[in-house]
Structure formats: structure tokens, C-alpha cells
Enzyme design. Structure first.
Site, PDB file in Angstrom:
ATOM      1  N   GLU A   1       0.827  -1.215   0.000  1.00  0.00           N
ATOM      2  CA  GLU A   1       0.000   0.000   0.000  1.00  0.00           C
ATOM      3  C   GLU A   1       0.860   1.263   0.000  1.00  0.00           C
ATOM      4  O   GLU A   1       0.520   2.249  -0.635  1.00  0.00           O
ATOM      5  CB  GLU A   1      -0.960   0.009   1.197  1.00  0.00           C
ATOM      6  CG  GLU A   1      -2.078  -1.011   1.088  1.00  0.00           C
ATOM      7  CD  GLU A   1      -2.985  -0.799  -0.123  1.00  0.00           C
ATOM      8  OE1 GLU A   1      -2.958   0.287  -0.720  1.00  0.00           O
ATOM      9  OE2 GLU A   1      -3.698  -1.757  -0.484  1.00  0.00           O
TER      10      GLU A   1
ATOM     11  N   TYR B   1      -6.259   5.776   5.058  1.00  0.00           N
ATOM     12  CA  TYR B   1      -6.467   4.771   4.015  1.00  0.00           C
ATOM     13  C   TYR B   1      -5.605   3.527   4.272  1.00  0.00           C
ATOM     14  O   TYR B   1      -6.099   2.396   4.254  1.00  0.00           O
ATOM     15  CB  TYR B   1      -6.140   5.352   2.630  1.00  0.00           C
ATOM     16  CG  TYR B   1      -6.024   4.266   1.605  1.00  0.00           C
ATOM     17  CD1 TYR B   1      -7.160   3.638   1.115  1.00  0.00           C
ATOM     18  CD2 TYR B   1      -4.776   3.800   1.185  1.00  0.00           C
ATOM     19  CE1 TYR B   1      -7.068   2.587   0.227  1.00  0.00           C
ATOM     20  CE2 TYR B   1      -4.670   2.746   0.302  1.00  0.00           C
ATOM     21  CZ  TYR B   1      -5.818   2.151  -0.171  1.00  0.00           C
ATOM     22  OH  TYR B   1      -5.713   1.095  -1.040  1.00  0.00           O
TER      23      TYR B   1
ATOM     24  N   ASP C   1      -9.531   5.696  -0.626  1.00  0.00           N
ATOM     25  CA  ASP C   1      -8.514   6.505  -1.301  1.00  0.00           C
ATOM     26  C   ASP C   1      -9.161   7.236  -2.480  1.00  0.00           C
ATOM     27  O   ASP C   1     -10.391   7.228  -2.620  1.00  0.00           O
ATOM     28  CB  ASP C   1      -7.337   5.625  -1.752  1.00  0.00           C
ATOM     29  CG  ASP C   1      -7.742   4.660  -2.856  1.00  0.00           C
ATOM     30  OD1 ASP C   1      -8.962   4.545  -3.139  1.00  0.00           O
ATOM     31  OD2 ASP C   1      -6.853   4.036  -3.455  1.00  0.00           O
TER      32      ASP C   1
END
Ligand code: SF4
Length: 349
Positions: A38, A121, A139
Site C-alpha cells: 500500500e 487509508y 482513497d
């Protein structure tokens, strides 16, 4: 038709279950793998991340190995991904996780959020995908999908609107598959509900719920607040050679590309005579000076328009570190802004 609401979970999960992209971090979604992927994916395309992710996991397979790694090692693994504060924060957070949590990420949204470099997020993605906690992961992709589903004309950059969307998704996450629903939303945004006015509504499992589609607004949504124009900086970049070696230096510890290695440069777009003069003023003994092809690099808030020169020095210069082309390639993380000027020495490395 309902826009964002509980009715979307079943068709979205059914669509996701029928097949999705095969991404290396999805095959074994440990907290560490979800976290690293991520962070790498922020501001970077999936295809660009694949190779980086595999190399990273081979070199630094767990949080203790990242915490113990030298700066040169993790910076080199990140070289070319840009936004280098991300990798520094990864390392800082790994050190903190070893000190506070025995080297394992905590299964707790708020504790994740408190770690360096982990925002709402990313904390939501780790908590839901790796730990199965019912937390949304919203996001830019998910905001785009939400704005279209709801036919919403508030700019998605608006903080209040983001909070509202987080609340909407928090209320509809299924207890048994929160991570899958978050991933299905990300997948929909990445492969079907595409940005820049190009959603593939004909392929969308949520078309029957989508207010934006039914009102003919899918392609114009979402709205964004107008961006500030980027500042343009002219720079003169020097590929300095001293014998077979190349001259590099560290950037200042704060600001753009903080603390990274770079090719030396001068302010402005300078003609050859001005470069010779500026270098002579530093006491550098310049031999040959050749123009290189100009290059441009775009950062978030600034654009560098770069004039380039190949500079041969007759004696080692003050203020530069001299390294071989092979060592430069193998051991030093050089931001991709400088890559266009390295083609001259590439075959030597
Ligand atoms: Fe996006 Fe179109 Fe699906 Fe609506 S119908 S969610 S605009 S792809």
C-alpha cells in the site's frame, strides 16, 4: 437505485469473486506485505510496483529485517519509486513496531494510524485486509467511485466529503469480508470505474445502483478543486567525470528529495561559458565540457527543466563524492530525475 448503500455489497463481492487481477501482495496478505504494497502504491501505478515489491520482499522479508537495515539498503530498493519520505517512514515505523509491538504490526486501527507514514487509508487497508477488521479504506479511487454512484458534485478533495464517504462505507462493510469489499472497491476503481472521464459502465456490476450513470454524469464526475499551477525551476545538471569516476553529492536534509544522492547542479539554464565560470569559481579544473540532451522532471508541486553538461575535471573536486559507474548503479539511490543524464555512462556500469 440507491447510490452508495448496503445493496452494493453483494453484487460487488460476486463480481470480485469471479476474478480479479493477480497481484503478488494479494496472494499472501500478511500485515507486512499489505503495508509495504500500500505504501508503494501511493502515487505509483500497480505495474510499476510489482518488480519493486518482489525485490523488497526478498531483501527485507519481515519487519525486524527492515528495522535493522542500513539506510543505503532500503533507499536503493526504493530507487526510482519517488516520494522518498515514504520509505524513510516505513523504516521509522518498522523500528517503532519492533520497540513497541515485538516486530508485528498491531491488529488495531488506531495503533496503526499512529505509526509514521500510515494514514487513514493505509491503516484501513491493513486492518481490513490483513486482520479482517471492519474498517473502510477510502482513497482517491474509492472516492471517485462513490461520487459517481451518488451523483455527487462536491469536490472529492473536500475533507468533509471524505469523512462522509468513510462513514457510508463503514456502515456497509460485511462483518465476514470487510477486506474483500475494500479490495473489490479498489479493483472496481482501478479496472472499471476508470478516472479521467472514461468509466466502463457497460462492464460495471453496480450500474443498476449508479445515480451518476443513470443521470448521464458518470464521465464528468468526480469534481476536484482546481490545482495550483506547478512552479517551474530551471537547473543546470552536471555529469561530472574525474578519470573513470563520477561525481555525486548529497542533497540537503530537508526539502525536495531530502538527503538523497544527486548529480551536482547549478541554478538556472546556463550556457557553457557560464558553467565554466561557475565551476572555476569553485576551484574546479574543467577540461572538456559537452552539452547533453535537456530533460524535464515533474514533481507534485514543481517542475525541473534541466539543461545538462558532461564535464571532465583534471583534478578531484571539492564537495563531491567520486564513485565508479558500477558502484553508482549498485550502491547509491539516485532519484529518477537524474536518469536521463546517466545514459552516457550506462554501458560502463
Ligand atoms: Fe462507475 Fe459507471 Fe459503475 Fe457508476 S456505472 S460505478 S460510473 S463504472
Amino acid at each position: 437505485m440507491s447510490g452508495v448503500g448496503p445493496a452494493l455489497a453483494a453484487p460487488l463481492l460476486a463480481w470480485y469473486d469471479q476474478g480479479h487481477r493477480d497481484l503478488p501482495w494479494r496472494s499472501r496478505p500478511t500485515p507486512y506485505r499489505v503495508w509495504v504494497s500500500e505504501i508503494m502504491l501511493q502515487q505509483t501505478r500497480v505495474e510499476a510496483v510489482r518488480g519493486y515489491f518482489d525485490r523488497w520482499m526478498q531483501a527485507l522479508p519481515d519487519i525486524p529485517s527492515l528495522a535493522a537495515a542500513d539506510e543505503g539498503v532500503y533507499m536503493k530498493l526504493w530507487e526510482g519509486l519517488g516520494y522518498y519520505s515514504r520509505v524513510r517512514n516505513l523504516h521509522r515505523a518498522a523500528v517503532e513496531v519492533c520497540a513497541k509491538y515485538g516486530g508485528e504490526l498491531p491488529a488495531d486501527y488506531d495503533k496503526l494510524l499512529a505509526l509514521p507514514g500510515i494514514g487513514e487509508y493505509t491503516a484501513g487497508a491493513i486492518a481490513s485486509i490483513a486482520f479482517g477488521l471492519p474498517v473502510p479504506a477510502v482513497d482517491g479511487n474509492v472516492l471517485r467511485v462513490a461520487a459517481r454512484l451518488d451523483n455527487e458534485f462536491t469536490p472529492i478533495t473536500d475533507a468533509k466529503y471524505k469523512r462522509r464517504v468513510r462513514g457510508q462505507f463503514a456502515a456497509l462493510l460485511p462483518e465476514d469480508r470487510p477486506g474483500d469489499l475494500n479490495q473489490a472497491l479498489m479493483e472496481l476503481g482501478a479496472t472499471v470505474c476508470l478516472p479521467n472521464g472514461a468509466p466502463l459502465c457497460g462492464d460495471c456490476p453496480l450500474q443498476h445502483l449508479c445515480l451518476g450513470y443513470h443521470r448521464g454524469n458518470a464521465a464528468v464526475l468526480p469534481l476536484r478543486a482546481a490545482k495550483k499551477a506547478r512552479r517551474i525551476e530551471q537547473r543546470t545538471v552536471l555529469l561530472v567525470r574525474c578519470g573513470s569516476l563520477v561525481g555525486i553529492r548529497r542533497r540537503p536534509p530537508r526539502g525536495l528529495l531530502a538527503g538523497l544522492w544527486e548529480l551536482p547542479s547549478l541554478e538556472g539554464a546556463l550556457p557553457p561559458d557560464a558553467v565554466r565560470q561557475a565551476l572555476a569559481a569553485r576551484g574546479w579544473r574543467v577540461g572538456e565540457l559537452l552539452s547533453l540532451r535537456p530533460a524535464k522532471h515533474i514533481f507534485t508541486h514543481v517542475e525541473w527543466h534541466m539543461t545538462g553538461y558532461y564535464v571532465e575535471l583534471d583534478a578531484p573536486p571539492d564537495g563531491l563524492t567520486l564513485v565508479s559507474p558500477a558502484a553508482l548503479r549498485a550502491d547509491y539511490a539516485l532519484p529518477s530525475a537524474f536518469r536521463p543524464f546517466l545514459s552516457v555512462i550506462e554501458e560502463e556500469a
